[in-house]
Design an enzyme around this catalytic site. Structure first.
Site, PDB file in Angstrom:
ATOM      1  N   GLY A   1      -4.058  40.199  16.121  1.00  0.00           N
ATOM      2  CA  GLY A   1      -2.761  39.860  16.730  1.00  0.00           C
ATOM      3  C   GLY A   1      -2.969  39.460  18.178  1.00  0.00           C
ATOM      4  O   GLY A   1      -4.071  39.571  18.725  1.00  0.00           O
ATOM      5  N   ARG A   2      -1.895  38.960  18.776  1.00  0.00           N
ATOM      6  CA  ARG A   2      -1.957  38.492  20.164  1.00  0.00           C
ATOM      7  C   ARG A   2      -0.725  38.917  20.939  1.00  0.00           C
ATOM      8  O   ARG A   2       0.351  39.046  20.368  1.00  0.00           O
ATOM      9  CB  ARG A   2      -1.949  36.971  20.227  1.00  0.00           C
ATOM     10  CG  ARG A   2      -3.155  36.300  19.741  1.00  0.00           C
ATOM     11  CD  ARG A   2      -2.836  34.828  19.480  1.00  0.00           C
ATOM     12  NE  ARG A   2      -3.665  34.327  18.396  1.00  0.00           N
ATOM     13  CZ  ARG A   2      -4.899  33.928  18.572  1.00  0.00           C
ATOM     14  NH1 ARG A   2      -5.428  33.941  19.770  1.00  0.00           N
ATOM     15  NH2 ARG A   2      -5.611  33.501  17.555  1.00  0.00           N
TER      16      ARG A   2
ATOM     17  N   SER B   1      -3.216  39.334  25.987  1.00  0.00           N
ATOM     18  CA  SER B   1      -4.181  40.168  25.255  1.00  0.00           C
ATOM     19  C   SER B   1      -4.430  39.608  23.871  1.00  0.00           C
ATOM     20  O   SER B   1      -3.625  38.860  23.329  1.00  0.00           O
ATOM     21  CB  SER B   1      -3.639  41.593  25.126  1.00  0.00           C
ATOM     22  OG  SER B   1      -2.596  41.637  24.182  1.00  0.00           O
ATOM     23  N   VAL B   2      -5.602  39.969  23.368  1.00  0.00           N
ATOM     24  CA  VAL B   2      -5.949  39.641  21.982  1.00  0.00           C
ATOM     25  C   VAL B   2      -6.376  40.946  21.331  1.00  0.00           C
ATOM     26  O   VAL B   2      -7.081  41.745  21.949  1.00  0.00           O
ATOM     27  CB  VAL B   2      -7.105  38.614  21.945  1.00  0.00           C
ATOM     28  CG1 VAL B   2      -7.667  38.484  20.541  1.00  0.00           C
ATOM     29  CG2 VAL B   2      -6.617  37.265  22.409  1.00  0.00           C
ATOM     30  N   VAL B   3      -5.929  41.176  20.119  1.00  0.00           N
ATOM     31  CA  VAL B   3      -6.329  42.397  19.420  1.00  0.00           C
ATOM     32  C   VAL B   3      -7.277  42.004  18.283  1.00  0.00           C
ATOM     33  O   VAL B   3      -6.946  41.146  17.467  1.00  0.00           O
ATOM     34  CB  VAL B   3      -5.096  43.168  18.890  1.00  0.00           C
ATOM     35  CG1 VAL B   3      -5.522  44.411  18.122  1.00  0.00           C
ATOM     36  CG2 VAL B   3      -4.165  43.551  20.040  1.00  0.00           C
TER      37      VAL B   3
ATOM     38  N   LYS C   1      -7.752  46.177  21.719  1.00  0.00           N
ATOM     39  CA  LYS C   1      -6.859  45.285  22.477  1.00  0.00           C
ATOM     40  C   LYS C   1      -7.621  44.867  23.730  1.00  0.00           C
ATOM     41  O   LYS C   1      -7.952  45.702  24.572  1.00  0.00           O
ATOM     42  CB  LYS C   1      -5.575  46.050  22.817  1.00  0.00           C
ATOM     43  CG  LYS C   1      -4.526  45.253  23.572  1.00  0.00           C
ATOM     44  CD  LYS C   1      -3.192  46.001  23.549  1.00  0.00           C
ATOM     45  CE  LYS C   1      -2.162  45.432  24.464  1.00  0.00           C
ATOM     46  NZ  LYS C   1      -0.871  46.122  24.357  1.00  0.00           N
TER      47      LYS C   1
ATOM     48  N   ASP D   1      10.504  48.425  24.407  1.00  0.00           N
ATOM     49  CA  ASP D   1      10.172  47.216  23.645  1.00  0.00           C
ATOM     50  C   ASP D   1      10.077  47.532  22.147  1.00  0.00           C
ATOM     51  O   ASP D   1       9.154  47.075  21.466  1.00  0.00           O
ATOM     52  CB  ASP D   1       8.873  46.597  24.178  1.00  0.00           C
ATOM     53  CG  ASP D   1       8.759  45.112  23.834  1.00  0.00           C
ATOM     54  OD1 ASP D   1       9.783  44.503  23.447  1.00  0.00           O
ATOM     55  OD2 ASP D   1       7.647  44.560  23.936  1.00  0.00           O
TER      56      ASP D   1
ATOM     57  N   LYS E   1      10.657  46.985  18.488  1.00  0.00           N
ATOM     58  CA  LYS E   1      10.944  45.832  17.620  1.00  0.00           C
ATOM     59  C   LYS E   1       9.917  45.859  16.477  1.00  0.00           C
ATOM     60  O   LYS E   1       8.871  46.531  16.603  1.00  0.00           O
ATOM     61  CB  LYS E   1      10.864  44.509  18.395  1.00  0.00           C
ATOM     62  CG  LYS E   1       9.541  44.281  19.104  1.00  0.00           C
ATOM     63  CD  LYS E   1       9.550  42.964  19.847  1.00  0.00           C
ATOM     64  CE  LYS E   1       8.258  42.774  20.626  1.00  0.00           C
ATOM     65  NZ  LYS E   1       8.174  41.506  21.310  1.00  0.00           N
TER      66      LYS E   1
ATOM     67  N   ASN F   1       6.187  45.670  17.071  1.00  0.00           N
ATOM     68  CA  ASN F   1       5.496  46.795  17.721  1.00  0.00           C
ATOM     69  C   ASN F   1       5.520  48.055  16.869  1.00  0.00           C
ATOM     70  O   ASN F   1       5.221  49.138  17.358  1.00  0.00           O
ATOM     71  CB  ASN F   1       6.114  47.055  19.098  1.00  0.00           C
ATOM     72  CG  ASN F   1       5.756  45.948  20.084  1.00  0.00           C
ATOM     73  OD1 ASN F   1       4.747  45.274  19.904  1.00  0.00           O
ATOM     74  ND2 ASN F   1       6.576  45.742  21.091  1.00  0.00           N
TER      75      ASN F   1
ATOM     76  N   ASP G   1       2.383  49.545  21.392  1.00  0.00           N
ATOM     77  CA  ASP G   1       2.747  48.701  22.536  1.00  0.00           C
ATOM     78  C   ASP G   1       3.640  49.419  23.545  1.00  0.00           C
ATOM     79  O   ASP G   1       4.842  49.150  23.640  1.00  0.00           O
ATOM     80  CB  ASP G   1       3.403  47.393  22.061  1.00  0.00           C
ATOM     81  CG  ASP G   1       3.374  46.338  23.167  1.00  0.00           C
ATOM     82  OD1 ASP G   1       2.988  46.694  24.303  1.00  0.00           O
ATOM     83  OD2 ASP G   1       3.732  45.185  22.900  1.00  0.00           O
TER      84      ASP G   1
ATOM     85  N   THR H   1      12.655  42.321  24.676  1.00  0.00           N
ATOM     86  CA  THR H   1      12.729  41.095  23.871  1.00  0.00           C
ATOM     87  C   THR H   1      14.213  40.773  23.638  1.00  0.00           C
ATOM     88  O   THR H   1      14.965  41.672  23.247  1.00  0.00           O
ATOM     89  CB  THR H   1      11.976  41.321  22.536  1.00  0.00           C
ATOM     90  OG1 THR H   1      10.661  41.775  22.848  1.00  0.00           O
ATOM     91  CG2 THR H   1      11.896  40.069  21.701  1.00  0.00           C
TER      92      THR H   1
HETATM   93  P1  ADP Z   1       1.131  43.128  23.424  1.00  0.00           P
HETATM   94  O1  ADP Z   1       1.452  44.180  24.442  1.00  0.00           O
HETATM   95  O2  ADP Z   1       0.315  42.033  23.994  1.00  0.00           O
HETATM   96  O3  ADP Z   1       2.322  42.718  22.613  1.00  0.00           O
HETATM   97  P2  ADP Z   1       0.337  44.840  21.193  1.00  0.00           P
HETATM   98  O4  ADP Z   1      -0.234  46.161  21.524  1.00  0.00           O
HETATM   99  O5  ADP Z   1       1.752  44.818  20.732  1.00  0.00           O
HETATM  100  O6  ADP Z   1       0.114  43.844  22.422  1.00  0.00           O
HETATM  101  O7  ADP Z   1      -0.588  44.126  20.102  1.00  0.00           O
HETATM  102  C1  ADP Z   1      -0.343  42.776  19.707  1.00  0.00           C
HETATM  103  C2  ADP Z   1      -0.454  42.653  18.192  1.00  0.00           C
HETATM  104  O8  ADP Z   1      -1.790  43.010  17.759  1.00  0.00           O
HETATM  105  C3  ADP Z   1       0.452  43.610  17.412  1.00  0.00           C
HETATM  106  O9  ADP Z   1       1.755  43.120  17.320  1.00  0.00           O
HETATM  107  C4  ADP Z   1      -0.286  43.664  16.080  1.00  0.00           C
HETATM  108  O10 ADP Z   1      -0.082  42.513  15.311  1.00  0.00           O
HETATM  109  C5  ADP Z   1      -1.750  43.666  16.516  1.00  0.00           C
HETATM  110  N1  ADP Z   1      -2.226  45.060  16.679  1.00  0.00           N
HETATM  111  C6  ADP Z   1      -2.135  45.807  17.783  1.00  0.00           C
HETATM  112  N2  ADP Z   1      -2.669  47.030  17.611  1.00  0.00           N
HETATM  113  C7  ADP Z   1      -3.089  47.072  16.327  1.00  0.00           C
HETATM  114  C8  ADP Z   1      -3.711  48.099  15.511  1.00  0.00           C
HETATM  115  N3  ADP Z   1      -3.982  49.291  16.011  1.00  0.00           N
HETATM  116  N4  ADP Z   1      -3.990  47.790  14.228  1.00  0.00           N
HETATM  117  C9  ADP Z   1      -3.689  46.570  13.733  1.00  0.00           C
HETATM  118  N5  ADP Z   1      -3.120  45.577  14.433  1.00  0.00           N
HETATM  119  C10 ADP Z   1      -2.816  45.811  15.720  1.00  0.00           C
HETATM  120 MG    MG Z   2       3.560  43.823  21.262  1.00  0.00          MG
END
Ligand code: ADP
Ligand code: MG
Length: 393
Positions: A29-30, A34-36, A51, A146, A148, A151, A164, A183
């Site tokens: 995810g993104r 950040s990139v996860v 992350k 946040d 939604k 998250n 998040d 959001t």
């Molecule tokens: P941001 O603060 O940039 O929104 P998030 O923490 O919400 O970052 O992470 C972005 C996305 O990455 C999430 O919406 C989800 O799709 C993916 N992601 C984050 N953490 C995890 C996790 N522990 N397991 C699987 N996917 C994750």
């Molecule tokens: Mg998020």
């Protein structure tokens, strides 16, 4: 560094610690900066989600400070079954790596897009877990800000993992906030008021309960409560608490969840239900009747016969379609549950990819079933007949 470049794996020297311990894999995810990625702990072979936050793009220290605050809060709320667990942290001058437990079933957002709507039972499970997580967060005077479906992650067993905490804030006693963050579709009226009206009193933890109302509404009927393609109209709808529980989608939903939603989506934060009160709402109560009575074989037998008869009737009911009047189907097909479900599911199958993350609002466009008056309707002689208008974002 441009946002797109975040995809490139960051300089290995800058984060030796992370790379010596973990093997990064595909993107999960993104976010804004950040990139996860899924990653594997070399020593144990265990999977995690890393992350990776890019600090190099920001000239000020806001991202660094924001991430440090996120880590502080993640540590404060740690140890709850429905809150994401932070496993490891690595910090360099250009990147921060937050290593989380992996949620293999991804976001509630994507799950909802795949199933279009959730049953009352499934909604109850998800909302109960979310509320338990939120209670734990609020008990420590922390506001998430946040909430939604993007998250809310789902683990291997489809249990909620709230994540998040990037906008989360610890409140001191009596403190109110003024900052505009979150959001659009999930913003509470008092948060909007704090930013639009001079001298407005600010907002507190109640904003999270409002967002829960928006989430619960969306889970049950698939579209959000305040959506309008013009964002200003949507904001006005939010501030006036203008939403409906009377549209055809709500016909098959019982009164208890509707009652809870109407107590969450209350414009005045002082009159809005609190997280503790939510947990006591009838929607989350399972009625257990255990009345001790002397054993009566005849009554038991009669009761069993009634139950079996009812079961047979219920089973047959499944194969008896709703009476479908041709006249209704012609003028208002969306009113008929069977047709509505098929129409919604077809729309999501074909156009589901238009539902964009981070906005969550264009999901509603897939449910729009009235003519858009500012464009000519092809194949209609300006008649008011129902029509799907699908507007890509
Ligand atoms: P941001 O603060 O940039 O929104 P998030 O923490 O919400 O970052 O992470 C972005 C996305 O990455 C999430 O919406 C989800 O799709 C993916 N992601 C984050 N953490 C995890 C996790 N522990 N397991 C699987 N996917 C994750
Ligand atoms: Mg998020």
């Amino acid at each position: 560094m441009a946002v797109d470049d975040v995809d490139a794996l960051p300089d290995r020297n800058a984060a030796k610690g992370f790379y010596s311990k973990y093997e990064p894999k595909e993107v999960l995810g993104r976010g804004g900066c950040s990139v996860v990625r899924r990653c594997i702990e070399k020593e144990t072979g265990q999977e995690f989600a890393a992350k990776i936050i890019d600090l190099s793009d920001s000239s000020d220290t806001s991202i660094l400070e924001g991430t440090q605050r996120e880590v502080q809060i993640l540590r404060l709320v740690a140890g709850h079954p429905y809150i994401i667990e932070l496993h490891d942290v690595f910090e360099s001058s250009t990147f921060i790596f937050l290593v989380f437990e992996l949620c293999k079933n991804g976001e509630l957002f994507d799950y909802l897009t795949s199933v279009v709507t959730l049953s009352e039972k499934k909604t109850k499970t998800i909302m109960k877990q979310l509320m338990e997580a939120l209670k734990h967060v609020h008990n420590q005077s922390i506001v998430h800000r946040d909430l939604k479906p993007e998250n809310i992650l789902l683990d291997d067993n489809y249990n909620v993992k709230l994540t998040d905490f990037g906008f989360a804030k610890i409140l001191t006693p009596g403190e109110t906030l003024m900052e505009l963050c979150g959001t659009p579709g999930y913003l509470a009226p008092e948060l909007l008021r704090s930013n639009m009206i001079e001298g407005a009193p600010g907002y507190g933890m109640e904003v999270d309960l409002w967002a829960c109302g928006v989430i619960m509404y969306t889970l049950l009927v698939g579209c959000p409560p305040f959506w309008h393609r013009k964002q200003m109209v949507m904001i006005r709808n939010i501030m006036e608490g203008k939403y409906s529980l009377q549209t055809p989608e709500w016909d098959d939903i019982t009164d208890t969840p509707k009652d809870l939603i109407s107590k969450l989506l209350v414009v005045d934060p002082q009159k809005r239900i609190t997280v503790t009160e939510v947990m006591q709402h009838p929607f989350f109560q399972t009625v257990k009747v255990s009345v001790e009575r002397p054993f009566n074989a005849r009554k038991k037998f009669q009761f069993t016969i009634l139950v079996v008869r009812a079961m047979v009737r219920i089973q047959r009911l499944r194969f008896t379609p709703e009476p479908l009047s041709l006249a209704t189907a012609r003028v208002d097909p969306y009113r008929l549950k069977a047709l509505r479900k098929v129409l919604d599911q077809c729309a999501f199958r074909v156009y589901g990819h238009w539902v964009k993350k981070g906005e969550g609002q264009d999901r509603a466009a897939l449910f729009q079933n009235y003519p858009k008056m500012d464009r000519p309707i092809i194949g209609s002689s300006n008649g008011p007949g129902p029509q799907f208008v699908l507007t890509p974002a």
